[in-house]
Write a protein that holds these residues in place. Structure first.
Motif, PDB file in Angstrom:
ATOM      1  N   UNK A  97       0.835  -1.192   0.000  1.00  0.00           N
ATOM      2  CA  UNK A  97       0.000   0.000   0.000  1.00  0.00           C
ATOM      3  C   UNK A  97       0.871   1.242   0.000  1.00  0.00           C
ATOM      4  N   UNK A  98       2.166   1.063  -0.155  1.00  0.00           N
ATOM      5  CA  UNK A  98       3.099   2.182  -0.021  1.00  0.00           C
ATOM      6  C   UNK A  98       2.748   3.359  -0.912  1.00  0.00           C
ATOM      7  N   UNK A  99       2.244   3.065  -2.109  1.00  0.00           N
ATOM      8  CA  UNK A  99       2.042   4.143  -3.081  1.00  0.00           C
ATOM      9  C   UNK A  99       0.705   4.860  -2.915  1.00  0.00           C
ATOM     10  N   UNK A 100      -0.132   4.372  -2.015  1.00  0.00           N
ATOM     11  CA  UNK A 100      -1.417   5.052  -1.832  1.00  0.00           C
ATOM     12  C   UNK A 100      -1.152   6.439  -1.248  1.00  0.00           C
ATOM     13  N   UNK A 101      -1.555   7.481  -1.944  1.00  0.00           N
ATOM     14  CA  UNK A 101      -1.256   8.835  -1.475  1.00  0.00           C
ATOM     15  C   UNK A 101      -2.155   9.225  -0.305  1.00  0.00           C
ATOM     16  N   UNK A 102      -1.913  10.423   0.221  1.00  0.00           N
ATOM     17  CA  UNK A 102      -2.738  10.945   1.307  1.00  0.00           C
ATOM     18  C   UNK A 102      -4.213  10.903   0.897  1.00  0.00           C
ATOM     19  N   UNK A 103      -5.058  10.773   1.877  1.00  0.00           N
ATOM     20  CA  UNK A 103      -6.473  10.550   1.622  1.00  0.00           C
ATOM     21  C   UNK A 103      -7.066  11.577   0.651  1.00  0.00           C
ATOM     22  N   UNK A 104      -6.700  12.849   0.845  1.00  0.00           N
ATOM     23  CA  UNK A 104      -7.306  13.886   0.002  1.00  0.00           C
ATOM     24  C   UNK A 104      -6.884  13.724  -1.458  1.00  0.00           C
ATOM     25  N   UNK A 105      -5.628  13.295  -1.630  1.00  0.00           N
ATOM     26  CA  UNK A 105      -5.110  13.230  -3.001  1.00  0.00           C
ATOM     27  C   UNK A 105      -5.455  11.926  -3.693  1.00  0.00           C
ATOM     28  N   UNK A 106      -5.944  10.990  -2.944  1.00  0.00           N
ATOM     29  CA  UNK A 106      -6.156   9.679  -3.531  1.00  0.00           C
ATOM     30  C   UNK A 106      -7.397   9.659  -4.398  1.00  0.00           C
ATOM     31  N   UNK A 107      -7.211   9.065  -5.574  1.00  0.00           N
ATOM     32  CA  UNK A 107      -8.349   8.892  -6.467  1.00  0.00           C
ATOM     33  C   UNK A 107      -8.744   7.418  -6.388  1.00  0.00           C
ATOM     34  N   UNK A 108      -9.968   7.185  -5.951  1.00  0.00           N
ATOM     35  CA  UNK A 108     -10.372   5.802  -5.698  1.00  0.00           C
ATOM     36  C   UNK A 108     -10.389   4.967  -6.968  1.00  0.00           C
ATOM     37  N   UNK A 120      -2.998   2.130  -7.095  1.00  0.00           N
ATOM     38  CA  UNK A 120      -1.708   2.480  -6.502  1.00  0.00           C
ATOM     39  C   UNK A 120      -0.983   1.252  -5.968  1.00  0.00           C
ATOM     40  N   UNK A 173      -8.059   5.180  -9.287  1.00  0.00           N
ATOM     41  CA  UNK A 173      -6.701   4.918  -9.750  1.00  0.00           C
ATOM     42  C   UNK A 173      -6.140   3.753  -8.964  1.00  0.00           C
TER      43      UNK A 173
END
Lengths: 111, 732
Positions: free
Chosen positions: B205-216, B220, B218
């Motif tokens: 899950x390392x590449x999952x960005x911060x919650x606000x920036x995450x696009x569900x 990661x 996409x």
């Protein structure tokens, strides 16, 4: 969809229906609130009818960032579909090992 | 279950592949470059199987596996191809087509029958020596036929700097758009389990960005997989065929040298240490091996060694140069293929139809505007409208061109028909194809298939004689059927010819009289006699075979073709052969028309068929009263007056015009009052109740909202040249 109930220091969320790419964007909106939730969070996945990797990813997102801020996330129930997906991706342990409160094996069979 | 668009693509692509496979099998029979054909067939089967696995279509995977393994043995030269084998393979191909049809229709009704058929075919394959799924995954790699240098494995094991694991290590970083492209990592991992056993898997899950920036939507996620399998690298690599472009895929074979692990660790986006840990966790490396590798890394950094991976690989006896070259070649091929694919876009036919409809309306609206502009007398408006009209014309042309498809694929389909039918009839027949690149409207192609099929079957069944007869007549024993297509003045001509016995005009004539189609005193020329075979109720076969003569006669062929505004004609030379030629309009939707007027009515003649317009010389017509011919520069030109034909009242104006049209090599004149010029015509079909009316092909709406009839030139030309019509005219 996601239903959230808060009581007695516990935030209990139930996901119903699909957790797939078709619902991911919508689910993320509501689920991201769980990340910063101050209360203890538990998610019941026993009513998930279908899950794909995007659904798994959402769960991982919550887990990752809650863990980061040393908060708890528990999965209390898993439908067969969820169980299968998590075990294929080798994540059954990831969602079960909690540093704060160990979750017994009986717990992931749902309520 | 919602119908997955990716599955739809799979179905469409598989059908294409299976068509290629059929083509290849038929080529194989003709012994044209066997290896090339075998490779093509193998690739087709392999891809169909591989992608079926991704969608969890186990039935297809299981069945195709047997086919594939047999093909592979053939490819390896372990067996020779013979007729029986091709026969079975063709049956198997048909079975796969059925299986795919079943997936598409989601119809489980017939699955039992299909299963049985599949089992039967699998047995046949077994007899031929194929290994089947039941024989296990192990068989795959043995029969897999890819280079599997067992000696070098031993050699590698003896070298010191190697990991001890005999498992593969696979690292996957899915492309950001994987979900959106319908590629679910879960399915890939699931499919992997069919090739072997997943010893451990780590989802990162390392590449999952911060919650606000995450696009569900996409992706990661990354995966580190320790995998035990006897499959070879290519087989494992092929699992990820569809995502190779956008995703990072690293596959480390068993007993890889530590340097490769190192390189692998460096290649991945996460921190080296983290990957190292995962490798240890997943059992791909031991802790000491990791330490060693990391030491190697620092050593290399000190020495500033920077060598391409390929060199290191070869140096460390990982892969032989030849294998590496082959891999590089394959990659280039795939890339070439990919870039070729990118040049074409798959579009839903409905969308295209909608576009054509809209453009049709646009053309009508455009004609209205230009008429209004002309009436307003505003020259700038007229000018801008004319620019617009020109653009609309171009848009129309390119939209229609979108629908143009080469007829080659339709022709190729007949290869199989010819093969099967000639086998059944015990005749030896070759199908020759020319003009395969001729383009015509897709709807026309779709509809022309059945009539053509009938003509081809007819040529094989009735046209070509048996081998003995042919030898007796001094012809080569192998009969020839030729399919040819070419463009001719706004239409496409498709010829189905054979070098058989030709039509027997005497027999046709007596049969026609017997059936009461003509009276015995009618004098017909050869050509007219031949065309009698298109009359309803006509069939010369005394012997009913199960091919033609099933009640579907040539009249149905003619009816179908006429319904498409086409024409069919037959020419024959006794002893030499028969030629059926089908003329079809290039498109069914919009044509360039030439507008003419008679009194207050307007008519449209398809522009492609107009040769010239001349003024009708008044004295000349007066002289030739009753005889509707004029002398066109020394040529006899029959003509008809539209005023008479459509019984329009009112007197002819002082100056009449004659429009010279040509169809299928015949010229005729149409006498009209006025010439109104070119006009883009959207063809609106006439209602069913008008379907018996000849000479009118459809209607269109003019710019001023009036309706004009589109003249059916082929019908008119035929009428002008037929005797009966002249009699009628003289009576009127």
């Amino acid at each position: 969809m996601l239903k959230v109930k808060k009581s007695e220091g516990l935030c209990h969320a139930v996901v119903e229906g699909e957790m797939t790419i078709y619902t991911a964007a919508e689910l993320k909106q509501v689920m991201s609130e769980l990340v910063d939730e101050a209360l203890e969070v538990e998610i019941d996945l026993s009513r998930v009818s279908e899950i794909d990797t995007s659904g798994v990813q959402l769960l991982m997102m919550i887990k990752k960032y809650r863990k980061k801020s040393e908060k708890e996330l528990r999965i209390t129930g898993q439908s067969l579909q969820v169980k299968e997906a998590l075990s294929i991706l080798g994540l059954d342990v990831y969602f079960n090992d909690s540093e704060l409160i160990p979750v017994g094996t009986g717990d992931n069979h749902g309520v | 279950m919602a119908f997955d668009p990716a599955l739809e693509t799979y179905i469409a692509e598989s059908r294409e592949l299976l068509e290629e496979m059929e083509h290849g099998l038929l080529n194989l029979e003709q012994e044209e470059d066997k290896i090339e054909s075998l490779n093509a067939i193998f690739r087709a089967a392999h891809t169909v199987k591989g992608s079926a696995g991704m969608f969890g279509l186990d039935q297809i995977v299981a069945f195709t596996h047997g086919v594939e393994s047999l093909l592979d043995q053939l490819r390896e030269g372990q067996m020779d191809v013979d007729g029986d084998m091709i026969e079975v393979l063709l049956e198997c191909r048909d079975h796969i087509v059925d299986l795919i049809d079943q997936v598409e229709s989601e119809d489980t009704m017939e699955s039992d029958a299909l299963d049985k058929h599949g089992a039967l075919l699998t047995e046949k394959l077994k007899l031929l020596g194929a290994t089947t799924q039941q024989d296990g995954v192990k068989a795959e790699s043995v029969q897999g036929g890819y280079p599997q240098p067992s000696e070098s494995v031993i050699e590698r094991m003896q070298s010191s700097d190697q990991a001890e694991t005999d498992n593969w290590h696979i690292s996957l970083r899915f492309g950001v758009n994987s979900f959106r492209d319908g590629m679910d990592p879960l399915s890939f991992v699931r499919y992997l389990t069919q090739l072997g056993q997943i010893i451990s898997i780590h989802t990162l899950s390392d590449a999952i960005p911060e919650v606000e920036e995450m696009d569900a939507e996409s992706c990661y996620l990354g995966f580190e997989i320790n995998f035990r399998s006897d499959a070879d690298k290519e087989a494992i690599d092929n699992v990820f065929e569809f995502i190779r472009d956008d995703s990072l895929i690293r596959i480390l074979p068993p007993y890889s040298v530590l340097e490769d692990y190192l390189k692998h660790i460096q290649d991945l986006p996460e921190e080296d240490l983290r990957i190292g840990e995962i490798l240890v966790l997943s059992g791909s490396l031991t802790q000491s091996e990791l330490d060693k590798a990391l030491k190697l890394q620092s050593d290399m950094k000190e020495k500033h060694i920077d060598r391409p991976l390929g060199d290191i690989v070869v140096e460390n006896s990982m892969t032989s140069r030849a294998v590496l070259d082959a891999a590089v070649d394959k990659q280039t091929q795939i890339r070439d293929k990919k870039s070729g694919e990118n040049k074409s876009v798959r579009v839903d036919a409905d969308k295209l139809d909608h576009l054509i409809n809209l453009i049709g309306e646009l053309v009508i609206a455009g004609a209205g505007s230009s008429l209004n502009a002309l009436e307003s007398g505003d020259s700038t408006l007229v000018e801008s409208i004319s620019t617009l009209t020109r653009l609309v014309e171009e848009v129309r042309d390119s939209a229609l061109r979108l629908r143009m498809v080469q007829i080659g694929t339709t022709f190729n389909r007949f290869q199989r028909v010819v093969r099967d039918v000639s086998k059944e009839l015990n005749k030896e027949i070759e199908l020759e194809i020319s003009g395969a690149e001729t383009e015509l409207d897709k709807t026309v192609i779709e509809k022309i298939g059945d009539p053509l099929m009938h003509l081809v079957r007819n040529a094989i069944d009735h046209g070509i004689e048996s081998a003995e007869n042919r030898i007796q007549c001094g012809k080569p024993p192998v009969g020839r059927v030729l399919l040819n297509a070419y463009h001719d003045s706004g239409s496409i001509v498709i010829e189905v010819s054979d070098d058989g016995a030709g039509l027997d005009s005497q027999r046709i004539l007596s049969k026609a009289i017997e059936k009461g189609l003509i009276s015995s005193d009618q004098a017909l020329d050869e050509h007219e006699i031949y065309n009698l075979i298109f009359e309803p109720g006509f069939s010369t076969t005394d012997q009913v075979t199960n091919l033609s003569g099933r009640g579907v006669g040539m009249d149905v062929v003619k009816k179908n073709i006429t319904a498409l505004r086409g024409q069919v004609d037959v020419e024959s030379k006794p002893g030499k052969g028969t030629v059926f030629s089908v003329r079809m309009p290039l498109t069914l939707a919009i044509i360039d028309g030439f507008q003419v007027g008679v009194d207050k009515s307007s008519f449209v003649v398809p522009l492609e068929m107009v040769i010239e317009c001349i003024e009708l010389n008044l004295p000349a017509t007066a002289d030739s009263s009753g005889r509707d011919y004029i002398d066109l520069r020394g040529e006899v030109l029959p003509f008809i007056r539209l005023r008479d034909l459509f019984e329009i009242e009112g007197r002819s104006p002082r100056r009449e015009n004659i429009v010279v049209v040509q169809y299928a090599g015949q010229k005729a004149g149409l006498v009209v009052d006025s010439l109104m010029g070119e006009f883009q015509t959207v063809i609106k079909p006439l209602g069913k109740i008008f379907s018996h009316i000849r000479c009118v092909g459809g209607s269109t709406i003019l710019g001023n909202g009036e309706v004009a009839l589109i003249l059916d030139v082929p019908g008119l030309v035929e009428q002008v040249s037929s005797n009966e019509f002249h009699k009628e005219i003289t009576v009127v």
